[in-house]
Design an enzyme around this catalytic site. Structure first.
Site, PDB file in Angstrom:
ATOM      1  N   GLU A  36      40.495  17.822  64.529  1.00 28.58           N
ATOM      2  CA  GLU A  36      41.949  17.651  64.423  1.00 28.58           C
ATOM      3  C   GLU A  36      42.560  17.691  65.823  1.00 28.58           C
ATOM      4  O   GLU A  36      42.222  18.581  66.606  1.00 28.58           O
ATOM      5  CB  GLU A  36      42.486  18.797  63.554  1.00 28.58           C
ATOM      6  CG  GLU A  36      43.988  18.780  63.370  1.00 28.58           C
ATOM      7  CD  GLU A  36      44.476  19.973  62.533  1.00 28.58           C
ATOM      8  OE1 GLU A  36      43.647  20.765  62.027  1.00 28.58           O
ATOM      9  OE2 GLU A  36      45.705  20.114  62.416  1.00 28.58           O
ATOM     10  N   HIS A  50      46.268  17.439  68.094  1.00 24.68           N
ATOM     11  CA  HIS A  50      47.729  17.343  68.203  1.00 24.68           C
ATOM     12  C   HIS A  50      48.103  17.301  69.670  1.00 24.68           C
ATOM     13  O   HIS A  50      47.572  18.098  70.473  1.00 24.68           O
ATOM     14  CB  HIS A  50      48.417  18.540  67.535  1.00 24.68           C
ATOM     15  CG  HIS A  50      48.150  18.579  66.081  1.00 24.68           C
ATOM     16  ND1 HIS A  50      48.774  17.743  65.188  1.00 24.68           N
ATOM     17  CD2 HIS A  50      47.260  19.313  65.368  1.00 24.68           C
ATOM     18  CE1 HIS A  50      48.298  17.968  63.984  1.00 24.68           C
ATOM     19  NE2 HIS A  50      47.370  18.915  64.062  1.00 24.68           N
ATOM     20  N   TYR A  98      56.270  14.805  73.569  1.00 23.87           N
ATOM     21  CA  TYR A  98      55.037  14.021  73.426  1.00 23.87           C
ATOM     22  C   TYR A  98      54.659  13.209  74.665  1.00 23.87           C
ATOM     23  O   TYR A  98      53.603  12.578  74.668  1.00 23.87           O
ATOM     24  CB  TYR A  98      55.157  13.103  72.199  1.00 23.87           C
ATOM     25  CG  TYR A  98      55.364  13.857  70.907  1.00 23.87           C
ATOM     26  CD1 TYR A  98      54.375  14.728  70.437  1.00 23.87           C
ATOM     27  CD2 TYR A  98      56.538  13.740  70.175  1.00 23.87           C
ATOM     28  CE1 TYR A  98      54.560  15.443  69.256  1.00 23.87           C
ATOM     29  CE2 TYR A  98      56.735  14.445  68.991  1.00 23.87           C
ATOM     30  CZ  TYR A  98      55.745  15.296  68.540  1.00 23.87           C
ATOM     31  OH  TYR A  98      55.920  16.009  67.378  1.00 23.87           O
ATOM     32  N   ASN A 137      44.679  12.781  64.144  1.00 28.41           N
ATOM     33  CA  ASN A 137      45.981  13.401  64.360  1.00 28.41           C
ATOM     34  C   ASN A 137      46.818  12.975  63.154  1.00 28.41           C
ATOM     35  O   ASN A 137      47.354  11.870  63.136  1.00 28.41           O
ATOM     36  CB  ASN A 137      46.617  12.921  65.663  1.00 28.41           C
ATOM     37  CG  ASN A 137      47.955  13.618  65.907  1.00 28.41           C
ATOM     38  OD1 ASN A 137      48.500  14.247  64.991  1.00 28.41           O
ATOM     39  ND2 ASN A 137      48.476  13.504  67.116  1.00 28.41           N
ATOM     40  N   PRO A 177      51.770   9.164  60.857  1.00 23.95           N
ATOM     41  CA  PRO A 177      53.102   8.588  60.980  1.00 23.95           C
ATOM     42  C   PRO A 177      53.813   8.909  62.298  1.00 23.95           C
ATOM     43  O   PRO A 177      53.700  10.022  62.815  1.00 23.95           O
ATOM     44  CB  PRO A 177      53.874   9.195  59.810  1.00 23.95           C
ATOM     45  CG  PRO A 177      53.087  10.374  59.381  1.00 23.95           C
ATOM     46  CD  PRO A 177      51.659  10.079  59.705  1.00 23.95           C
ATOM     47  N   ASN A 178      54.503   7.908  62.771  1.00 23.43           N
ATOM     48  CA  ASN A 178      55.352   7.973  63.980  1.00 23.43           C
ATOM     49  C   ASN A 178      54.568   8.000  65.284  1.00 23.43           C
ATOM     50  O   ASN A 178      55.168   7.923  66.358  1.00 23.43           O
ATOM     51  CB  ASN A 178      56.337   9.163  63.916  1.00 23.43           C
ATOM     52  CG  ASN A 178      57.222   9.086  62.695  1.00 23.43           C
ATOM     53  OD1 ASN A 178      57.871   8.065  62.495  1.00 23.43           O
ATOM     54  ND2 ASN A 178      57.224  10.110  61.867  1.00 23.43           N
ATOM     55  N   ARG A 203      59.078   8.142  71.798  1.00 22.17           N
ATOM     56  CA  ARG A 203      59.518   9.141  70.838  1.00 22.17           C
ATOM     57  C   ARG A 203      59.522  10.531  71.479  1.00 22.17           C
ATOM     58  O   ARG A 203      58.494  10.950  71.999  1.00 22.17           O
ATOM     59  CB  ARG A 203      58.499   9.082  69.704  1.00 22.17           C
ATOM     60  CG  ARG A 203      58.483  10.225  68.799  1.00 22.17           C
ATOM     61  CD  ARG A 203      57.264  10.232  67.911  1.00 22.17           C
ATOM     62  NE  ARG A 203      57.455  11.279  66.941  1.00 22.17           N
ATOM     63  CZ  ARG A 203      56.490  11.976  66.378  1.00 22.17           C
ATOM     64  NH1 ARG A 203      55.236  11.694  66.644  1.00 22.17           N
ATOM     65  NH2 ARG A 203      56.774  12.933  65.541  1.00 22.17           N
ATOM     66  N   ARG A 251      55.531  25.843  67.935  1.00 21.10           N
ATOM     67  CA  ARG A 251      56.729  25.084  67.548  1.00 21.10           C
ATOM     68  C   ARG A 251      57.342  25.684  66.265  1.00 21.10           C
ATOM     69  O   ARG A 251      57.132  26.850  65.977  1.00 21.10           O
ATOM     70  CB  ARG A 251      56.347  23.603  67.407  1.00 21.10           C
ATOM     71  CG  ARG A 251      55.887  23.012  68.743  1.00 21.10           C
ATOM     72  CD  ARG A 251      55.618  21.529  68.660  1.00 21.10           C
ATOM     73  NE  ARG A 251      56.822  20.787  68.304  1.00 21.10           N
ATOM     74  CZ  ARG A 251      56.820  19.515  67.892  1.00 21.10           C
ATOM     75  NH1 ARG A 251      55.672  18.848  67.797  1.00 21.10           N
ATOM     76  NH2 ARG A 251      57.949  18.911  67.595  1.00 21.10           N
ATOM     77  N   ALA A 305      52.860  14.364  60.977  1.00 16.22           N
ATOM     78  CA  ALA A 305      53.602  15.206  60.021  1.00 16.22           C
ATOM     79  C   ALA A 305      52.787  15.504  58.757  1.00 16.22           C
ATOM     80  O   ALA A 305      52.995  16.547  58.113  1.00 16.22           O
ATOM     81  CB  ALA A 305      54.922  14.541  59.665  1.00 16.22           C
TER      82      ALA A 305
HETATM   83  C1  DQA Z   1      51.893  16.081  66.131  1.00 13.70           C
HETATM   84  C2  DQA Z   1      52.583  17.371  65.699  1.00 13.70           C
HETATM   85  C3  DQA Z   1      53.208  17.216  64.323  1.00 13.70           C
HETATM   86  O1  DQA Z   1      53.848  18.413  63.929  1.00 13.70           O
HETATM   87  C4  DQA Z   1      54.238  16.094  64.355  1.00 13.70           C
HETATM   88  O2  DQA Z   1      54.762  15.888  63.048  1.00 13.70           O
HETATM   89  C5  DQA Z   1      53.736  14.847  64.944  1.00 13.70           C
HETATM   90  C6  DQA Z   1      52.845  14.907  66.092  1.00 13.70           C
HETATM   91  C7  DQA Z   1      51.325  16.180  67.578  1.00 13.70           C
HETATM   92  O3  DQA Z   1      50.486  15.352  67.924  1.00 13.70           O
HETATM   93  O4  DQA Z   1      51.737  17.060  68.348  1.00 13.70           O
HETATM   94  O5  DQA Z   1      54.129  13.749  64.536  1.00 13.70           O
HETATM   95  O6  DQA Z   1      50.803  15.837  65.260  1.00 13.70           O
END
Ligand code: DQA
Length: 150
Positions: free
Chosen positions: A101, A103, A26, A77, A13-14, A21, A110, A80
């Site tokens: 995984e 990120h 990011y 990835n 998501p997002n 964003r 964080r 959240a």
């Molecule tokens: C994320 C880190 C997560 O905590 C966050 O909710 C994201 C992006 C990252 O790529 O740094 O949406 O996965």
């Protein structure tokens, strides 16, 4: 002949809003940019790539289930859902495919709620904090893993 690995790149998501964003965290690279650079890298590595992004947990679970028998390795990835989703963890365990995984940000420095991942202990490895390049590093590492294990 060298095997042509199938790698699925999943984004949660997002991440469709990457580039717009929270750019201080990011960056300004979009998800489409990441897909282009992964495809270039995929060509160099001789692997087939599929991409899927969803803001919905169930859609990600469905896509992971579909990967069984189609895919050699998943790069994910989970955004959240990393920190909340037993369902995504269970789907990954159910298909039994190797997982890397990724990120973009370094989740370990964080907020405390981001420091736990439901995926980390079932993954081959984790790439965090290296921005969009993390996806390319995961591709390299994934192919090395498949060559070693396969
Ligand atoms: C994320 C880190 C997560 O905590 C966050 O909710 C994201 C992006 C990252 O790529 O740094 O949406 O996965």
């Amino acid at each position: 002949m060298k095997p042509r690995y199938q790698i699925l790149v999943l984004n949660g998501p997002n991440l469709n809003l990457l580039g717009q964003r929270e750019s201080a965290i990011y960056g300004t690279t979009t998800l489409a940019d990441i897909e282009v650079s992964c495809r270039e890298k995929g060509k160099l590595l001789g692997v087939n790539l599929a991409f899927f992004q969803s803001n919905h947990e169930g859609a990600l679970v469905d896509r992971i289930q579909q990967a069984r028998g189609e895919v050699d390795l998943i790069i994910i990835n989970p955004a959240a859902y990393t920190h909340t989703s037993v369902a995504i963890r269970d789907a990954l365990l159910a298909v039994g495919l190797p997982v890397i995984e990724v990120h973009i940000s370094n989740i370990h420095k964080r907020e405390s709620f981001r420091q736990h991942s439901y995926i980390a202990d079932i993954a081959v490895g984790q790439v965090v904090g290296l921005g969009p390049q993390g996806y390319l590093l995961a591709l390299d590492g994934g192919v090395t893993y498949l060559q070693r294990e396969g």
